[in-house]
Scaffold this active site. Structure first.
Site, PDB file in Angstrom:
ATOM      1  N   GLU A 110       0.829  -1.208   0.000  1.00  0.00           N
ATOM      2  CA  GLU A 110       0.000   0.000   0.000  1.00  0.00           C
ATOM      3  C   GLU A 110       0.860   1.253   0.000  1.00  0.00           C
ATOM      4  O   GLU A 110       0.599   2.209  -0.736  1.00  0.00           O
ATOM      5  CB  GLU A 110      -0.938   0.012   1.211  1.00  0.00           C
ATOM      6  CG  GLU A 110      -1.833   1.247   1.233  1.00  0.00           C
ATOM      7  CD  GLU A 110      -2.704   1.350   2.464  1.00  0.00           C
ATOM      8  OE1 GLU A 110      -3.096   2.477   2.818  1.00  0.00           O
ATOM      9  OE2 GLU A 110      -3.008   0.300   3.090  1.00  0.00           O
ATOM     10  N   THR A 147      -3.499   3.130   5.420  1.00  0.00           N
ATOM     11  CA  THR A 147      -4.804   2.924   6.063  1.00  0.00           C
ATOM     12  C   THR A 147      -4.770   1.887   7.177  1.00  0.00           C
ATOM     13  O   THR A 147      -5.626   1.913   8.064  1.00  0.00           O
ATOM     14  CB  THR A 147      -5.850   2.487   5.021  1.00  0.00           C
ATOM     15  OG1 THR A 147      -5.476   1.228   4.448  1.00  0.00           O
ATOM     16  CG2 THR A 147      -5.995   3.530   3.919  1.00  0.00           C
TER      17      THR A 147
END
Length: 324
Positions: A110, A147
């Site tokens: 990510e 996140t």
């Protein structure tokens, strides 16, 4: 959403279906898909031209998406909408002349994908000390995050950045995933009552590792991360807490509880109900509906609406277990 989307790819295309990076960071899920002919690759150039490919939930660099589309096969991007939100924030802030401080783990898919959105305008940090080591900035500074960080990981860096740059820009809504923060909050509700805590999930899962770290920080003297019930030790006693990473299938949780076989029953502690729903990517929905219509027409049937396996009422664990 990503698991259900890849399940539909498996149902729709002949083997092999390719997936760029692990679809989610759970080894049991990956093993299941590999047994069904899915080939996971870490280099998009390893996907043969014209082959169907799915891009993982963690988000991909823009050049990876472009390369996948240029190869001529069906491309389904299963990126989590929360990651898409961060990519959008990076793009907008960089376009407005901000220097972006991004809180993320080195090498995590990510983080790699997010930083590739505007590599010349972004610095990655993991600690308050790394914030202090950054050079002075003439341009305005924005703070964004991976996140799947724990709130504790985020908060310390956020405080250091806000102290250094009083005009720091932050998004109106936190970048941290609700599935991650909800699990951490629930763990804190039970940690003080437990003699041991079992965290179900894979070693490469950022949010699973965050749960194990949080349990230890809360004072639990025995914290175990396991992939499944077969890894449980035989000497667990007293009150055992059980939690799981966000991508751990429900069947793993059930198997662990069954293996523990608690003499005094199971108490389920709930702090919130999650009712968020992320629909499958639009091009996958259109593909599935087209295939459904074609099959029904061939068989003389009538099209009765969207096929059940992408329906919000069917969980990813159910879809995964149904694949043969």
């Amino acid at each position: 959403m990503a698991i259900k989307a890849l399940a539909w790819m498996v149902r729709t295309f002949d083997e092999p279906v390719y997936c760029y990076h692990e679809i989610v960071h759970n080894q049991r899920v990956v093993d299941r898909f590999e047994s069904l002919g899915v080939v996971f690759v870490d280099d998009i150039d390893a996907v043969p031209a014209g082959s169907p490919v799915m891009l993982s939930a963690h988000g991909s660099a823009p050049e990876v998406v472009a390369a996948a589309e240029a190869a001529g096969g069906t491309v389904i991007d299963a990126v989590c909408p929360l990651v898409t939100k961060v990519h959008h924030e990076v793009r907008v802030r960089a376009g407005k002349g901000y220097r972006i401080v991004y809180v993320g783990h080195e090498g995590h898919e990510e983080a790699v994908g997010t930083m590739a959105v505007a590599p010349a305008a972004i610095d990655r940090v993991e600690s308050a000390e790394e914030v202090g080591a950054l050079g002075d900035r003439a341009e305005p500074v924005a703070l964004l995050a991976q996140t799947t960080l724990s709130h504790r990981e985020w908060q310390g860096v956020r405080d250091a950045a806000a102290a250094r740059w009083p005009e720091l820009w932050e998004p109106g809504r936190s970048d941290l995933c609700f599935a991650t923060t909800n699990r951490q909050s629930a763990l804190m509700e039970i940690a003080g009552r437990c003699d041991a805590i079992v965290v179900i999930g894979s070693a490469n899962s950022s949010n699973t590792r965050a749960l194990a770290s949080l349990a230890a920080d809360a004072g639990c003297t025995r914290v175990l991360r396991v992939n499944g019930a077969e890894e449980l030790p035989a000497d667990l006693t007293g009150t055992v807490g059980v939690t799981a990473g966000a991508s751990a299938p429900e069947e793993l949780v059930t198997a662990v509880i069954d293996a523990l076989a608690p003499r005094h029953g199971v108490e389920e502690v709930t702090i919130t109900d999650e009712d968020e729903y992320f629909p499958p990517p639009r091009n996958l929905r259109e593909l599935v509906e087209a295939v459904d219509q074609t099959v029904l027409s061939t068989l003389g049937g009538r099209h009765g609406g969207p096929p059940p396996p992408v329906d919000r009422q069917i969980g990813a664990s159910t879809v995964l277990a149904s694949l043969t």
